[in-house]
Design an enzyme around this catalytic site. Structure first.
Site, PDB file in Angstrom:
ATOM      1  N   ASP A 181       0.771  -1.231   0.038  1.00 10.47           N
ATOM      2  CA  ASP A 181      -0.008   0.199   0.044  1.00 10.47           C
ATOM      3  C   ASP A 181       1.015   1.193   0.036  1.00 10.47           C
ATOM      4  O   ASP A 181       2.241   1.335   0.465  1.00 10.47           O
ATOM      5  CB  ASP A 181      -0.806   0.157   1.331  1.00 10.47           C
ATOM      6  CG  ASP A 181      -0.212   0.185   2.695  1.00 10.47           C
ATOM      7  OD1 ASP A 181       0.790  -0.643   2.546  1.00 10.47           O
ATOM      8  OD2 ASP A 181      -0.621   0.979   3.470  1.00 10.47           O
ATOM      9  N   GLU A 234       0.260  -1.293   5.554  1.00  9.27           N
ATOM     10  CA  GLU A 234       1.240  -0.869   6.503  1.00  9.27           C
ATOM     11  C   GLU A 234       1.163   0.498   6.829  1.00  9.27           C
ATOM     12  O   GLU A 234       1.387   1.071   8.039  1.00  9.27           O
ATOM     13  CB  GLU A 234       2.645  -1.005   6.061  1.00  9.27           C
ATOM     14  CG  GLU A 234       3.950  -0.947   6.953  1.00  9.27           C
ATOM     15  CD  GLU A 234       4.303   0.524   6.913  1.00  9.27           C
ATOM     16  OE1 GLU A 234       5.107   0.645   7.997  1.00  9.27           O
ATOM     17  OE2 GLU A 234       3.864   1.448   6.099  1.00  9.27           O
TER      18      GLU A 234
HETATM   19 ZN   LIG Z   1       6.922   2.008   4.179  1.00 10.85          ZN
END
Ligand SMILES: [Zn+2]
Length: 408
Positions: free
Chosen positions: A80, A175
């Site tokens: 992401d 994340e």
């Molecule tokens: Zn990162």
């Protein structure tokens, strides 16, 4: 174009911006599109046990071709990009033989990346820099890491004469919204230790991060008509104000660096009746971290004595811990990464992370996980860039780590 750059350019075209609001994992469908593409490529490379689960986690195994046992190493990166800035229609621009000067990212909008603002640019004079066109982020965080791992693995599959132990690959969603480790199945992953390829500039090697807590302090007041307030009104905002002046004024993010911790006031809101302060508390040292939380607690107790039982209440939650505690017992995994960098001509920069990483959470879940540079700068915004040479070195570091482990 080298293999790592070809992959990187392909991956950044997927819009994988994560979203704190959806409550789903992966938080956005775009991440799944990239995950499917990566899964397909891993299968085409001939990896074993390639899986993509319903939460968007990819795992795959490059089997050992050694006839003896060596530790199983993992490499992890996230798919992401940050919710802070658009990752849609990313149009990378190449600046070959970069002259070390300001870069005009977008002529139409007059967006210039200035050396005065980003002096590290000068280090890359003569190299090839990849930037945005000023409208989006680049996504080197962390598609550089994804591309580097994919390239290293592809290289090993194309060169069976290179002897190596088992290498396990993990790509995670979300994340950037702090959820990348939530559904990471450490047992299924099956590595003895791993490296997140999610650091910044070339040479970064990190195995220490903050211990982190969130604290919410509520102050109760008593509202009375101000004309008749004498000896009756209690103004919660003034109590909150008194409270915040009791915290050490120099222990704040804007006055600390290196290993120094802080109390950071992130929000204040209130009226006469009720006020709230929100802090994040950070310290590398566990003892100091506990002492900081204790200090806030003791202040609350003191204020309760002064203003009455129940006038101040505290909610404090631990967010994450310094991975050093989990890495120290297996410190050789940091030494291997350091040695690998030196052997490929990269000067290691071992610095503490003034934040957290998924690696810190994975380390506490049983997968010790230091963090290695992926090469990029200025993450989460339009000025993000990555030098081609840094990404190529990162691939070499991965290959060297695998080689060093095979000789253990
Ligand atoms: Zn990162």
């Amino acid at each position: 174009m080298s293999a790592v750059i070809e992959k990187f350019i392909r991956y950044v075209k997927f819009d994988t911006q994560s979203d704190t609001e959806t409550g789903l994992t992966p938080s956005t469908p775009g991440q799944m599109f990239l995950a499917k593409e990566l899964t397909k490529e891993l299968e085409e490379m001939g990896l074993e046990n390639v899986s993509l689960d319903e939460n968007g986690y990819i795992m795959a195994v490059l089997a050992s071709n050694l006839d003896h046992e060596v530790p199983t190493v993992g490499f992890v990166a996230h798919m992401d990009t940050s919710p802070d800035f658009s990752g849609k229609h990313v149009k990378p621009q190449f600046w070959e033989n970069y002259d070390g000067g300001d870069i005009l990212l977008n002529e139409e909008k007059d967006i210039v990346m200035k050396v005065a603002d980003f002096p590290e640019l000068k280090k890359y004079k003569g190299q090839t820099i990849i930037t945005t066109n000023g409208n989006t982020l680049l996504g080197a965080d962390d598609k550089a890491g994804v591309a580097e791992i994919m390239t290293a693995i592809e290289y090993l599959t194309e060169h069976p004469e290179i002897k190596h132990g088992a290498v396990h690959i993990g790509f995670t969603p979300d994340e950037e919204i702090g959820k990348g480790a939530d559904f990471f199945n450490v047992k299924k992953f099956g590595a003895a230790f791993a490296y997140t390829m999610d650091g910044g500039e070339i040479g970064e090697l990190q195995y220490e991060n903050f211990n982190a807590a969130f604290a919410k302090i509520s102050f109760k007041g008593r509202n009375v008509h101000p004309g008749m307030a004498k000896d009756k009104m209690i103004n919660s905002m003034l109590i909150a104000n008194e409270f915040l002046t009791r915290l050490p004024e120099n222990e704040v993010p804007e006055k600390t660096e290196g290993y120094e911790g802080f109390y950071h006031l992130i929000s204040m809101a209130g009226n006469v009746e009720e006020s709230n302060l929100q802090y994040i508390i950070r310290d590398f040292d566990m003892h100091n971290y506990e002492a900081r939380k204790q200090f806030v607690q003791s202040l609350c107790d003191e204020f309760c004595k002064k203003y009455g039982e129940g006038s101040v209440s505290l909610e404090i939650t631990n967010q994450y811990y310094n991975m050093r505690e989990k890495i120290e017992p297996v410190k050789y995994i940091v030494d291997i990464a350091e040695e690998a960098m030196k052997q490929v001509g990269v000067e290691p920069m071992i610095i503490p992370i003034r934040g957290g990483t998924d690696g810190s959470r994975l380390s506490y879940m049983g997968l010790p996980c230091p963090n290695i540079f992926s090469g990029g700068h200025n993450f989460h915004g339009r000025f993000e860039y990555v030098p081609v040479e840094s990404m190529e070195k990162s691939v070499e570091v991965i290959l060297k780590i695998v080689e060093l482990i095979s000789k253990r």
